[in-house]
Motif scaffolding. Structure first.
Motif, PDB file in Angstrom:
ATOM      1  N   ASN A  23      44.910  48.790  46.482  1.00 24.08           N
ATOM      2  CA  ASN A  23      45.566  49.856  47.247  1.00 24.08           C
ATOM      3  C   ASN A  23      46.893  49.317  47.761  1.00 24.08           C
ATOM      4  N   ASN A  24      47.955  49.559  47.004  1.00 19.51           N
ATOM      5  CA  ASN A  24      49.261  48.985  47.320  1.00 19.51           C
ATOM      6  C   ASN A  24      50.273  50.031  47.794  1.00 19.51           C
ATOM      7  N   GLY A  71      32.543  44.052  41.925  1.00 14.63           N
ATOM      8  CA  GLY A  71      33.843  44.691  42.098  1.00 14.63           C
ATOM      9  C   GLY A  71      34.637  44.023  43.212  1.00 14.63           C
ATOM     10  N   ALA A  72      35.926  44.311  43.217  1.00 14.52           N
ATOM     11  CA  ALA A  72      36.809  43.784  44.263  1.00 14.52           C
ATOM     12  C   ALA A  72      37.792  44.875  44.665  1.00 14.52           C
ATOM     13  N   ILE A  73      38.002  45.003  45.949  1.00 13.69           N
ATOM     14  CA  ILE A  73      38.957  45.963  46.496  1.00 13.69           C
ATOM     15  C   ILE A  73      39.963  45.191  47.338  1.00 13.69           C
ATOM     16  N   GLY A 115      27.616  42.485  46.136  1.00 13.61           N
ATOM     17  CA  GLY A 115      28.466  42.049  45.032  1.00 13.61           C
ATOM     18  C   GLY A 115      29.882  42.589  45.047  1.00 13.61           C
ATOM     19  N   ILE A 116      30.301  43.236  46.126  1.00 17.56           N
ATOM     20  CA  ILE A 116      31.643  43.824  46.192  1.00 17.56           C
ATOM     21  C   ILE A 116      32.449  43.100  47.264  1.00 17.56           C
ATOM     22  N   ASP A 117      33.575  42.585  46.864  1.00 18.22           N
ATOM     23  CA  ASP A 117      34.443  41.875  47.799  1.00 18.22           C
ATOM     24  C   ASP A 117      35.578  42.801  48.235  1.00 18.22           C
ATOM     25  N   VAL A 118      35.724  42.967  49.535  1.00 16.86           N
ATOM     26  CA  VAL A 118      36.810  43.785  50.092  1.00 16.86           C
ATOM     27  C   VAL A 118      37.722  42.868  50.897  1.00 16.86           C
ATOM     28  N   GLN A 119      38.997  42.946  50.610  1.00 15.16           N
ATOM     29  CA  GLN A 119      39.952  42.040  51.239  1.00 15.16           C
ATOM     30  C   GLN A 119      41.215  42.791  51.646  1.00 15.16           C
TER      31      GLN A 119
END
Length: 229
Positions: A23-24, A71-73, A115-119
């Motif tokens: 999300n940029n 997944g990664a957000i 299993g989902i990384d949010v950063q």
């Protein structure tokens, strides 16, 4: 557009294996103005992009990531919410980016066990068309200038390496050095410095708006740093 837009978005990504969401997108206009001076619609547009759209897109991809268990957000916030106590004349922008940091931290706790990384990444100034000096040659810039204001490609390379390393990070080395310096400066001094700097930016923007009003065909390709990435 409310619930209908979210429904259409979810339908569009339903068949996609979205592994990484970045999300940029972000708005910082109107830039360097007092809250009472700007048109309400301008603030609403900023909030729609910086808060609403980011939240909607994240909500749309999460079900698929949960189903696959991975997944990664990556949400792009702003270093202004971390390095300095306030960002006067950019109040709504700074507040919207603090929302991004808080949302990311909470989602990181909610979904990391699944299993989902949010950063949330919090850059300072990055050399883009919206930052001061973006049209200047890199060869003319000092080493320090290049260190604290990387190109978008340089920032992206650093940013990729930090995905998965905690809920909040500042990937660029130069930005982290600035963060350390701000950490030892008293808050009142940072408040005063930011106010004076942004008042100077306010004068520049007023001149630019006057020029645009008198010469509507002029295209501005170099704005002051109102957006990080």
């Amino acid at each position: 557009a409310g619930d209908e837009a979210l429904r259409l978005l979810r339908h569009a990504v339903a068949g996609l294996d979205v592994g990484v969401l970045v999300n940029n997108a972000g708005l910082a206009k109107p830039c360097a103005v007092y809250l009472h001076e700007a048109d309400v619609e301008a603030w609403v547009r900023m909030i729609r992009v910086n808060l609403w759209a980011l939240t909607e897109v994240t909500a749309a991809v999460l079900p698929g990531m949960l189903e696959r268990g991975r997944g990664a957000i990556v949400n792009i916030g702003s270093g202004t919410t971390l390095t300095i106590p306030s960002f006067p004349l950019f109040s709504i922008y700074a507040a919207s980016k603090r929302y991004v940091a808080q949302l990311s931290r909470s989602l990181h706790v909610e979904y990391r066990a699944r299993g989902i990384d949010v950063q949330c990444q919090v850059p300072l100034f990055v050399e883009t068309n919206m930052t001061l000096g973006a049209t200047a040659s890199r060869k003319r810039r000092s080493f320090l200038s290049r260190l604290i204001m990387p190109t978008s490609d340089e920032y992206a390379r650093a940013a990729v390496c930090w995905i998965g390393h905690g809920p909040l990070c500042m990937p660029n080395l130069g930005h982290r050095l600035e963060w350390c310096i701000c950490h030892v400066v008293p808050d009142w001094m940072l408040d005063e410095l930011c106010l004076r700097l942004n008042l100077w930016h306010r004068v520049r923007f007023q001149r630019l708006r006057t020029m645009r009003a008198s010469r509507p065909n002029v295209i501005n390709n170099g704005c002051m740093p109102c957006k990080q990435v």
